[in-house]
Design an enzyme around this catalytic site. Structure first.
Site, mmCIF file in Angstrom:
data_model
loop_
_atom_site.group_PDB
_atom_site.id
_atom_site.type_symbol
_atom_site.label_atom_id
_atom_site.label_comp_id
_atom_site.label_asym_id
_atom_site.label_seq_id
_atom_site.Cartn_x
_atom_site.Cartn_y
_atom_site.Cartn_z
ATOM 1 N N THR A 138 23.702 49.195 36.143
ATOM 2 C CA THR A 138 23.005 48.179 35.362
ATOM 3 C C THR A 138 21.909 47.682 36.269
ATOM 4 O OG1 THR A 138 24.988 47.420 34.194
ATOM 5 C CG2 THR A 138 23.293 45.782 34.509
ATOM 6 N N ARG A 182 31.214 48.790 21.817
ATOM 7 C CA ARG A 182 31.672 47.968 22.958
ATOM 8 C C ARG A 182 30.492 47.189 23.549
ATOM 9 N NH1 ARG A 182 30.251 47.843 28.742
ATOM 10 N NH2 ARG A 182 32.040 47.072 29.879
ATOM 11 N N ASP A 223 29.235 42.750 29.656
ATOM 12 C CA ASP A 223 28.823 41.399 30.064
ATOM 13 C C ASP A 223 27.309 41.220 29.984
ATOM 14 O OD1 ASP A 223 28.700 43.376 32.141
ATOM 15 O OD2 ASP A 223 28.331 41.790 33.594
ATOM 16 N N THR A 237 26.641 42.850 38.031
ATOM 17 C CA THR A 237 26.732 44.260 37.654
ATOM 18 C C THR A 237 28.144 44.721 38.025
ATOM 19 O OG1 THR A 237 25.928 45.047 39.802
ATOM 20 C CG2 THR A 237 24.274 44.724 38.088
ATOM 21 N N GLY A 238 28.590 45.767 37.367
ATOM 22 C CA GLY A 238 29.938 46.257 37.652
ATOM 23 C C GLY A 238 30.815 46.098 36.431
ATOM 24 N N GLY A 249 32.149 44.962 33.519
ATOM 25 C CA GLY A 249 31.712 43.887 32.632
ATOM 26 C C GLY A 249 32.854 43.037 32.118
#
Ligand code: ASP
Length: 357
Positions: free
Chosen positions: A203, A231, A234, A254-255, A257
């Site tokens: 992201t 889906r 975040d 980031t990562g 979500g």
């Protein structure tokens, strides 16, 4: 509630707006961070070295507001087919369709806009900006978001590159029934055959502060690769994938979500800075909070927490109004995780702090 009954209520509960912290326990409120003596700073995830450079220049040379500078900065990554985590070239959902999530927030007006699961539009962050500026809504989803973009002159185009399609086909050939439970993590590929692929997830988040002390931010992504259609991660959720408050600063994630959503992570980072934390302390605090939550969640989803730490990647980014900034990642060796920064000294990568080294 009238003013009088409200005052009585506050007296009766012993609460006051000045001393009740969002973080639970009552604390005395530290002074707001000063605007500091700086000429602004822009930070982003490590894939945004060009992004921070562009955004910083737009703010300093054209006096562009921070949120718009961040959005123009991430546009290069949205258009880059080699970044397979964002925009054009992003990895698709489980049906092979690229669905993008994005949001932005403007500090001075405390306004935000976002789009979720938008298809065929290369620059979802710019659509989020239009939602913010031209409507009193916050989030448009799917077909409605796509139509809104087209109505405002955006071109509909196929965002699935040949390379992304090949990776998706490879994944599809090997998928198993329980693949929906695979955790998102930067060292735990959803499929071992993807281990050699560049960034099968990712992201870009970008937070910006100008010399006048105004903040803005945006986050944009193709989200979790091979996700279930529909889906939402975040990234398009205000308070989860990004958040700013012009009194305090700006933050993003980031990562994984799902973890940023369930911790209201970006808002919590900003609120920790309001409570007096430095940007690094705030990011680490929220990562530790996420780790506690993952430990509880591991009762039903054991892969989330292993060997005393969350088994997924998550990184927070934060700028405080006084010009200080930091980023922290959940796991890794010191120096293994970087973020991008631009200020009057130019653009560079710096090390993220690590919660579980
Ligand atoms: N946070 C994004 C999501 O969950 C993915 C990522 O940052 O890697 O959609």
């Amino acid at each position: 509630m009238t003013d009088l009954t409200r005052r009585k209520f506050l007296q009766a509960t012993g609460a006051s707006l000045a001393t009740t912290s969002l973080l639970g326990a009552a604390t005395s409120t530290p002074p707001l961070p000063s605007s500091g003596n700086h000429e602004g700073v822009v930070i982003s995830s490590a894939n945004g070295i060009e992004t921070v450079n562009i955004a910083y220049q737009l703010m300093s040379e054209q006096n562009m507001r921070p949120v718009s500078a961040a959005i123009r900065g991430v546009a290069v990554v949205e258009a880059d087919p080699n970044d397979m985590s964002v925009g054009y070239g992003g990895l698709p959902n489980e049906r092979g369709v690229v669905q993008l999530d994005s949001s932005c927030m403007d500090g001075p007006t405390h306004n935000a806009g976002s789009v979720s699961c938008i298809e065929d539009i290369m620059h979802p962050a710019q659509v989020a900006e239009l939602v913010m500026d031209r409507t009193d809504h916050i989030n448009l989803v799917g077909q409605g978001a796509r139509q809104f973009a087209i109505d405002h002159g955006f071109k509909a185009e196929d965002l699935l590159t040949e390379r992304a399609r090949e990776i998706w086909l490879k994944w599809r050939a090997k998928r198993t029934d329980d693949d929906r439970l695979w955790p998102l993590g930067d060292t735990v590929p959803a499929d071992p055959s993807l281990a050699d692929e560049p960034r099968p997830w990712g992201t870009i988040h970008c937070s910006a502060l100008n010399g006048a002390g105004d903040v803005g931010c945006c986050t944009t992504t193709s989200g979790l690769s091979f996700k279930i259609p529909g889906r939402i991660g975040d990234s398009p959720l205000v308070g989860a994938g990004m958040y700013c408050d012009n009194e305090i600063g700006s933050a993003g994630a980031t990562g994984r979500g799902e973890a940023a959503i369930m911790s209201c992570g970006s808002m919590l980072v900003v609120e920790r800075m309001r409570a007096g934390d430095s940007p690094e302390q705030a990011c680490l605090y929220v990562l530790k909070r996420v780790a506690q939550q993952a430990q509880r969640a591991s009762k039903w989803q054991p892969m989330l927490y292993k060997d005393g730490a969350p088994n997924f990647g998550l990184t927070f980014y934060a700028i405080r109004k006084d010009g200080t900034y930091a980023s922290a990642s959940m796991r890794g060796k010191p120096g293994s995780s970087k973020f991008a920064v631009a200020d009057k000294n130019g653009a560079r990568l710096e090390d993220c702090a690590i919660a579980f080294a």
